[in-house]
Design a protein around this motif. Structure first.
Motif, PDB file in Angstrom:
ATOM      1  N   GLU A 162      33.886  34.519  35.108  1.00 49.49           N
ATOM      2  CA  GLU A 162      33.496  35.517  34.321  1.00 49.49           C
ATOM      3  C   GLU A 162      32.852  36.539  34.918  1.00 49.49           C
ATOM      4  O   GLU A 162      33.051  37.764  34.651  1.00 49.49           O
ATOM      5  N   ASN A 163      32.364  36.345  36.018  1.00 49.51           N
ATOM      6  CA  ASN A 163      31.371  37.381  36.831  1.00 49.51           C
ATOM      7  C   ASN A 163      32.443  38.182  37.506  1.00 49.51           C
ATOM      8  O   ASN A 163      31.956  39.443  37.565  1.00 49.51           O
ATOM      9  N   ILE A 164      33.485  37.642  37.771  1.00 47.73           N
ATOM     10  CA  ILE A 164      34.268  38.408  38.750  1.00 47.73           C
ATOM     11  C   ILE A 164      35.183  39.542  37.628  1.00 47.73           C
ATOM     12  O   ILE A 164      35.328  40.474  37.925  1.00 47.73           O
ATOM     13  N   ARG A 165      35.288  38.955  36.408  1.00 49.92           N
ATOM     14  CA  ARG A 165      35.788  39.999  35.527  1.00 49.92           C
ATOM     15  C   ARG A 165      35.133  41.084  35.112  1.00 49.92           C
ATOM     16  O   ARG A 165      35.373  41.985  34.657  1.00 49.92           O
ATOM     17  N   GLN A 166      33.746  40.957  35.298  1.00 48.16           N
ATOM     18  CA  GLN A 166      32.906  42.163  35.186  1.00 48.16           C
ATOM     19  C   GLN A 166      32.689  43.324  36.399  1.00 48.16           C
ATOM     20  O   GLN A 166      32.331  44.072  36.092  1.00 48.16           O
ATOM     21  N   VAL A 167      33.264  42.843  37.502  1.00 47.43           N
ATOM     22  CA  VAL A 167      33.194  43.805  38.572  1.00 47.43           C
ATOM     23  C   VAL A 167      34.437  44.777  38.293  1.00 47.43           C
ATOM     24  O   VAL A 167      35.499  44.686  38.025  1.00 47.43           O
ATOM     25  N   GLU A 168      33.839  46.041  38.304  1.00 49.42           N
ATOM     26  CA  GLU A 168      34.905  47.113  38.108  1.00 49.42           C
ATOM     27  C   GLU A 168      34.991  47.846  39.426  1.00 49.42           C
ATOM     28  O   GLU A 168      34.097  47.869  40.421  1.00 49.42           O
ATOM     29  N   GLY A 169      36.228  48.657  39.317  1.00 47.78           N
ATOM     30  CA  GLY A 169      36.634  49.457  40.639  1.00 47.78           C
ATOM     31  C   GLY A 169      37.600  50.057  40.329  1.00 47.78           C
ATOM     32  O   GLY A 169      38.096  50.177  39.076  1.00 47.78           O
ATOM     33  N   PRO A 170      38.261  50.882  41.410  1.00 53.04           N
ATOM     34  CA  PRO A 170      39.523  51.612  41.028  1.00 53.04           C
ATOM     35  C   PRO A 170      40.395  50.895  40.328  1.00 53.04           C
ATOM     36  O   PRO A 170      40.545  49.511  40.366  1.00 53.04           O
ATOM     37  N   ASP A 171      41.528  51.456  39.787  1.00 55.98           N
ATOM     38  CA  ASP A 171      42.661  50.922  39.398  1.00 55.98           C
ATOM     39  C   ASP A 171      43.370  49.861  39.970  1.00 55.98           C
ATOM     40  O   ASP A 171      43.785  48.777  39.432  1.00 55.98           O
ATOM     41  N   GLU A 172      43.599  50.103  41.399  1.00 54.09           N
ATOM     42  CA  GLU A 172      44.381  49.057  41.995  1.00 54.09           C
ATOM     43  C   GLU A 172      43.389  47.877  42.265  1.00 54.09           C
ATOM     44  O   GLU A 172      44.027  46.805  42.268  1.00 54.09           O
ATOM     45  N   PHE A 173      42.252  47.956  42.319  1.00 54.08           N
ATOM     46  CA  PHE A 173      41.274  46.809  42.351  1.00 54.08           C
ATOM     47  C   PHE A 173      41.359  46.237  41.249  1.00 54.08           C
ATOM     48  O   PHE A 173      41.423  44.931  41.058  1.00 54.08           O
ATOM     49  N   VAL A 174      41.282  46.918  39.960  1.00 54.48           N
ATOM     50  CA  VAL A 174      41.354  45.962  38.724  1.00 54.48           C
ATOM     51  C   VAL A 174      42.599  45.260  38.433  1.00 54.48           C
ATOM     52  O   VAL A 174      42.639  44.125  38.092  1.00 54.48           O
ATOM     53  N   THR A 175      43.548  45.775  38.960  1.00 57.32           N
ATOM     54  CA  THR A 175      44.965  45.036  38.905  1.00 57.32           C
ATOM     55  C   THR A 175      44.804  43.986  39.571  1.00 57.32           C
ATOM     56  O   THR A 175      45.266  42.692  39.193  1.00 57.32           O
ATOM     57  N   LEU A 176      44.329  43.860  40.770  1.00 54.98           N
ATOM     58  CA  LEU A 176      44.297  42.745  41.898  1.00 54.98           C
ATOM     59  C   LEU A 176      43.128  41.914  41.162  1.00 54.98           C
ATOM     60  O   LEU A 176      43.549  40.333  41.138  1.00 54.98           O
ATOM     61  N   ARG A 177      42.199  42.304  40.693  1.00 55.11           N
ATOM     62  CA  ARG A 177      41.091  41.432  40.136  1.00 55.11           C
ATOM     63  C   ARG A 177      41.766  40.803  38.861  1.00 55.11           C
ATOM     64  O   ARG A 177      41.350  39.400  38.566  1.00 55.11           O
ATOM     65  N   ASP A 178      42.333  41.424  38.024  1.00 55.55           N
ATOM     66  CA  ASP A 178      42.939  40.595  36.872  1.00 55.55           C
ATOM     67  C   ASP A 178      44.102  39.633  37.226  1.00 55.55           C
ATOM     68  O   ASP A 178      43.831  38.493  36.820  1.00 55.55           O
ATOM     69  N   ALA A 179      44.769  39.943  38.278  1.00 55.95           N
ATOM     70  CA  ALA A 179      45.657  38.972  38.769  1.00 55.95           C
ATOM     71  C   ALA A 179      44.943  37.633  39.522  1.00 55.95           C
ATOM     72  O   ALA A 179      45.500  36.435  39.230  1.00 55.95           O
ATOM     73  N   TRP A 180      43.977  38.041  40.110  1.00 55.56           N
ATOM     74  CA  TRP A 180      42.982  36.904  40.589  1.00 55.56           C
ATOM     75  C   TRP A 180      42.362  36.066  39.530  1.00 55.56           C
ATOM     76  O   TRP A 180      42.404  35.023  39.659  1.00 55.56           O
ATOM     77  N   THR A 181      41.854  36.578  38.538  1.00 52.09           N
ATOM     78  CA  THR A 181      41.191  35.776  37.508  1.00 52.09           C
ATOM     79  C   THR A 181      42.102  34.970  36.898  1.00 52.09           C
ATOM     80  O   THR A 181      41.927  33.682  36.428  1.00 52.09           O
ATOM     81  N   THR A 182      43.492  35.460  36.515  1.00 51.03           N
ATOM     82  CA  THR A 182      44.439  34.819  35.891  1.00 51.03           C
ATOM     83  C   THR A 182      44.736  33.529  36.689  1.00 51.03           C
ATOM     84  O   THR A 182      45.135  32.447  36.243  1.00 51.03           O
ATOM     85  N   SER A 183      44.855  33.592  37.988  1.00 51.39           N
ATOM     86  CA  SER A 183      45.402  32.525  38.841  1.00 51.39           C
ATOM     87  C   SER A 183      44.312  31.520  38.760  1.00 51.39           C
ATOM     88  O   SER A 183      44.430  30.372  38.667  1.00 51.39           O
TER      89      SER A 183
END
Length: 127
Positions: A67-88
């Motif tokens: 949940e803390n990871i989902r709150q970290v914002e950044g550039p679009d590419e970062f957000v895409t990678l973050r979302d894939a990571w949280t899904t995994s």
């Protein structure tokens, strides 16, 4: 003439600002993710604990960190990678819950996916 050169300098600064802003955003996001990645790694390691209580505590810890990871914002590419990571990470949580409930699923595949997405975000954040 002074006004013209000052205006030109201001114009160049304005053009460079978005690039700098994105770099700062990336650095901030990546800095936040580094410590969270260590927490996830440690908690995932605890899922193999010999006691169900310790494994449940590890799952709870991973839930909080994701949940803390989902709150970290950044550039679009970062957000895409973050979302894939949280899904995994969510996939590992589901497989951990299934295993604790006596329904062993496919934890190996979930962990492999987690490893892949973790490497992707770490690669993005590496200088």
């Amino acid at each position: 003439m002074k006004k013209l050169s000052a205006l030109a300098a201001l114009g160049v600064s304005i053009l460079l600002l978005p690039g700098c802003s994105e770099q700062v955003s990336k650095l901030t996001a990546c800095g936040s993710v580094t410590s969270l990645a260590v927490q996830v790694s440690g908690a995932i390691g605890s899922l193999t604990s010999p006691t169900p209580e310790a494994a449940r505590a590890a799952l709870d810890e991973v839930r909080g960190v994701v949940e803390n990871i989902r709150q970290v914002e950044g550039p679009d590419e970062f957000v895409t990678l973050r979302d894939a990571w949280t899904t995994s990470i969510d996939g590992v949580i589901v497989e951990g819950e299934n295993t604790l409930a006596g329904n062993p699923g496919n934890m190996d595949a979930a962990v492999t996916n987690l490893r892949t997405t973790t490497e992707a975000i770490v690669g993005y954040c590496a200088p």
